[in-house]
Design a protein around this motif. Structure first.
Motif, short mmCIF file in Angstrom:
data_model
loop_
_atom_site.label_atom_id
_atom_site.label_comp_id
_atom_site.label_asym_id
_atom_site.label_seq_id
_atom_site.Cartn_x
_atom_site.Cartn_y
_atom_site.Cartn_z
N VAL A 49 1.29 -8.92 4.32
CA VAL A 49 1.32 -7.56 3.75
C VAL A 49 2.58 -7.37 2.91
N GLN A 50 3.69 -7.92 3.37
CA GLN A 50 4.95 -7.73 2.66
C GLN A 50 5.13 -8.68 1.48
N PRO A 53 0.68 -8.32 -1.19
CA PRO A 53 -0.17 -7.16 -0.99
C PRO A 53 -1.32 -7.04 -1.98
N GLN A 70 1.46 1.85 -1.31
CA GLN A 70 1.64 0.43 -1.05
C GLN A 70 3.06 0.14 -0.55
N GLN A 71 4.05 0.69 -1.22
CA GLN A 71 5.43 0.44 -0.85
C GLN A 71 5.74 1.00 0.54
N MET A 74 4.17 -1.39 3.10
CA MET A 74 4.93 -2.64 3.19
C MET A 74 6.21 -2.45 4.00
N ALA A 77 5.25 -2.00 7.80
CA ALA A 77 4.45 -3.06 8.42
C ALA A 77 5.08 -3.71 9.66
N TYR A 122 -5.72 -4.89 6.08
CA TYR A 122 -5.37 -5.94 5.14
C TYR A 122 -6.25 -7.16 5.41
#
Length: 201
Positions: A49-50, A53, A70-71, A74, A77, A122
């Motif tokens: 995920v990090q 993505p 998204q940020q 991340m 996570a 994810y």
């Protein structure tokens, strides 16, 4: 520190909800959200995920909304309670190494609500998520990456960041990723919010 990240993620979800008509029209923003203080549970998917993505939205307006969410995901996570739901017999060992989801808001979420279930999922590159179903209606919102969505009785679609797909109650659906992974924000409404999906027979 992690509570700050949870609050930031909730703010990003709230803004995403308010600025994406498909999401706001699907489910009203819940008015019963409270902090649940759940423990985190790490899985191998955290690193993916990090680090991978998926491709962001191309449209400038959608990119602004999806990029912020998204940020936030991340950053959050490493601290969330990641879940798998499925067994190796159902999806295979590789799938379980490159898949995961967590409940941000809902009956068993980091923020409690009985009005909705808002999760993040994810799927890594080149995965097949077999046909499955559940009672609540569901709206998939692609945050980044892309995937091929199959829905029983409807045309197959490849969707990218900023696009959505609706699944009706007990409507079978499946997802395949190809060259891109996919990061999704998922909203449930209706009965059975605390239930997990089940593989279709």
């Amino acid at each position: 520190m992690s509570r700050v990240l949870f609050d930031a993620a909730l703010d990003a979800v709230r803004d995403f909800h308010a600025n994406m008509p498909a999401v706001a029209g699907f489910q009203a923003w819940p008015n019963d959200i409270t902090w649940a203080d759940r423990d985190g549970h790490a899985l191998p998917v955290v690193q993916l995920v990090q680090s991978d993505p998926g491709r962001p939205a191309a449209d400038d307006a959608e990119a602004g909304q999806t990029r912020r969410l998204q940020q936030a995901i991340m950053a959050l996570a490493p601290y969330v309670e990641w879940r798998l739901t499925y067994t190796e017999e159902e999806v295979g060992a590789d799938f379980l190494q490159r898949f995961g989801w967590f409940e941000l808001v809902g009956p068993d979420g980091h923020f409690h609500s009985t009005q909705t279930r808002m999760t993040v999922g994810y799927w890594g590159r080149g995965l097949y998520y077999p046909w499955h179903e559940h009672e609540p209606e569901e709206l998939y919102c692609v945050v980044s990456g892309e995937g091929v969505f199959e829905v029983d009785g409807e045309p197959t679609q490849k969707l990218g960041a900023g696009q959505t797909r609706l699944h009706k109650t007990f409507q079978r659906h499946a997802l395949t990723t190809e060259e891109q992974p996919i990061l999704c924000f998922v909203v449930w409404r209706g009965d059975g919010l605390a239930d997990d999906p089940r593989m279709s027979s």
